[in-house]
Scaffold this motif. Sequence first.
Motif, PDB file in Angstrom:
ATOM      1  N   PHE A 182     -12.497  -7.700  -3.219  1.00 13.31           N
ATOM      2  CA  PHE A 182     -13.637  -6.984  -2.819  1.00 13.31           C
ATOM      3  C   PHE A 182     -15.042  -7.600  -2.499  1.00 13.31           C
ATOM      4  CE2 PHE A 182     -17.141  -3.658  -4.401  1.00 13.31           C
ATOM      5  CZ  PHE A 182     -16.719  -2.838  -3.585  1.00 13.31           C
TER       6      PHE A 182
ATOM      7  N   ARG B 116      -5.293   0.952  -1.309  1.00 10.27           N
ATOM      8  CA  ARG B 116      -5.740  -0.376  -0.592  1.00 10.27           C
ATOM      9  C   ARG B 116      -6.799  -0.174   0.309  1.00 10.27           C
ATOM     10  NH1 ARG B 116       0.028  -1.383  -0.983  1.00 10.27           N
ATOM     11  NH2 ARG B 116       0.495  -3.035  -2.831  1.00 10.27           N
TER      12      ARG B 116
ATOM     13  N   ILE C 121     -10.282   0.694  -1.097  1.00 13.53           N
ATOM     14  CA  ILE C 121     -11.168  -0.517  -1.589  1.00 13.53           C
ATOM     15  C   ILE C 121     -11.672  -1.426  -0.293  1.00 13.53           C
ATOM     16  CG2 ILE C 121     -10.719  -2.520  -2.935  1.00 13.53           C
ATOM     17  CD1 ILE C 121      -8.690  -0.990  -4.530  1.00 13.53           C
ATOM     18  N   GLN C 122     -10.948  -1.471   0.598  1.00 15.11           N
ATOM     19  CA  GLN C 122     -11.278  -2.245   1.643  1.00 15.11           C
ATOM     20  C   GLN C 122     -12.497  -1.732   2.511  1.00 15.11           C
ATOM     21  OE1 GLN C 122      -7.417  -2.914   3.574  1.00 15.11           O
ATOM     22  NE2 GLN C 122      -6.686  -3.943   2.019  1.00 15.11           N
TER      23      GLN C 122
ATOM     24  N   ASN D  60      -8.432  -7.449   0.412  1.00 12.82           N
ATOM     25  CA  ASN D  60      -8.461  -6.897  -0.848  1.00 12.82           C
ATOM     26  C   ASN D  60      -9.408  -7.320  -1.768  1.00 12.82           C
ATOM     27  OD1 ASN D  60      -6.328  -5.051  -0.403  1.00 12.82           O
ATOM     28  ND2 ASN D  60      -4.790  -6.582  -0.911  1.00 12.82           N
TER      29      ASN D  60
END
Length: 566
Positions: free
Chosen positions: A294, A348, A351-352, A292
């Motif tokens: 970033f 999630r 974003i990953q 997570n």
Amino acid sequence: MYDDDDLEAIREADEDWSHETLEPTLDRHGERQDRFATVSNHEVERLYTPDDIADLDYLDDLGFPGEEPYTRGPYPTMHRGRTWTMRQFAGFGTAEETNERFHYLIDEGQTGLSVAFDMPTLMGLDSDDSMSDGEVGKEGVAVDTLRDMEVLFDGIDLEAISTSFTINPSAPVIYAMYVALADQQGVPREQIRGTLQNDMFKEFIAQKEWVIPPEPSLDLVTDVVEFSTAETPKFHPISISGYHIREAGSTAIQELAFTLADGFAYVEDAIERGLEVDAFAPRLSFFFNCHNSFFEEIAKFRAARRIYARVMDEWYDAEREESRRLKFHTQTAGQSLTAQQPMNNVVRVTIQALAGVLGGTQSLHTNSFDEALALPSEEAVRVSLRTQQIIAEESGVADIVDPLGGSFAVESLTNEIEAETMAYIEEIRDLGEGSVRDGVLTGIDDGYFHREIQDASYEYQERVERGEEVVVGVNEYTLDEDTSPDILQVDETAQQRQLERLESVKAERDDDAVADALEALADASERGENTMPYIVDAVKSYATMGEIMDVFETQHGAYSERIGLA
């Protein structure tokens, strides 16, 4: 990148900003918390400036994409030239059901296959073994013999598709089946493309799937490397995997350090076998987790390429650029998925996945939102694949090579991760008295890796329990209502259908040919020969997975982890 006068002026301006602008704001409003840190508990600063990367040399530390040290990417055009391979993990029930899912994914635009195997197959057991009862086809596809592989890839041209196999103790057998299937299809061995995970070190470190002890397991890994170098030059014989190390609870830095150390250990073993580093190193690949945090993840990937290029050059005298160019597959973090409010997992994963793309991945698997509950449903897999396609086609992030390169924050984090990772690798090397391979084997034996990961995992869970680490829908923003989606149910008749096929294969095959092939394999193993040609012969006779793995277990014994490590 900045001269001393520029840096001094920036420091003075930073100090003025702190007193005149920042402090009054902090006095009036404060900040959300006293300390800001990544998921790995790596503290991050409020603001980064050129002073944080004062020692950075652009040409030596960054350079240009496709040139050493590959910090900015392994290829000059990166995703402007070709997007990453979109490779969704798939496998459940019998070969027929998984083949149907494969065709569905290909029709939906997937550009590479990735096979998930059930636990008996992963552990080198046949479906009719008493230990397999209740597990056949439950977390992946069951593969007992070459007949299953024939069904699994029915209607799929091995020359036209790249296939990844996530399997380790029994990886040589699955690879042999794929080679045998290519021979059946008339596809030249030198044309088949794909990746075999075949990373036993991370099994002993983190995932805990093994059959025989570490040293003979390493011999089998190197057998595959040696055989593939000669026979399947487009196939990656190892995917050195940090993914499962991270899933076991490690930090990002531990994931990177332990994974690279494993990779260097395999390099050393192959060199000791007599292979030239430039003959096999270009086909080594890596497999990382993307969690997570970033910017930490992006910096991790950039640091990985830089470390690998320098170590392969300075420690192993790799001369070819391809031998020093780290290439990797990324999977979003299964550990981060929650059963509570599972639709949150879509965010999630997005974003990953974005971090993986900005970090320069060559291949990407995006987890499905329902994976904390069951194997992915067809709808969840489609959403997962569409996530990658939207990033690739709509976001514009694939249009600029290394768009975060030069960011004071990202470059500072990259430097920090590189330094801390190298400290770990040097510690492992010291354990082996100058050999990374021996250091990894020693670390497995004395519990070094287990302790490091266990401590990191425990500290993270404590932060969650104290509320310092917010997990949306779990310890904050919770709901009382049931948010479970419809999930995939594996057909309970799958085990019986698989047993019937296995029984049929055993009834139809030439038992004398099977016995001869297994005896030849045992003799080759005892003589210390490369076992891969003999495994290929055995699978072509329709020897089973369990029969082949029993040869190695009989010779080397079953491995049991030592308990009570200090």
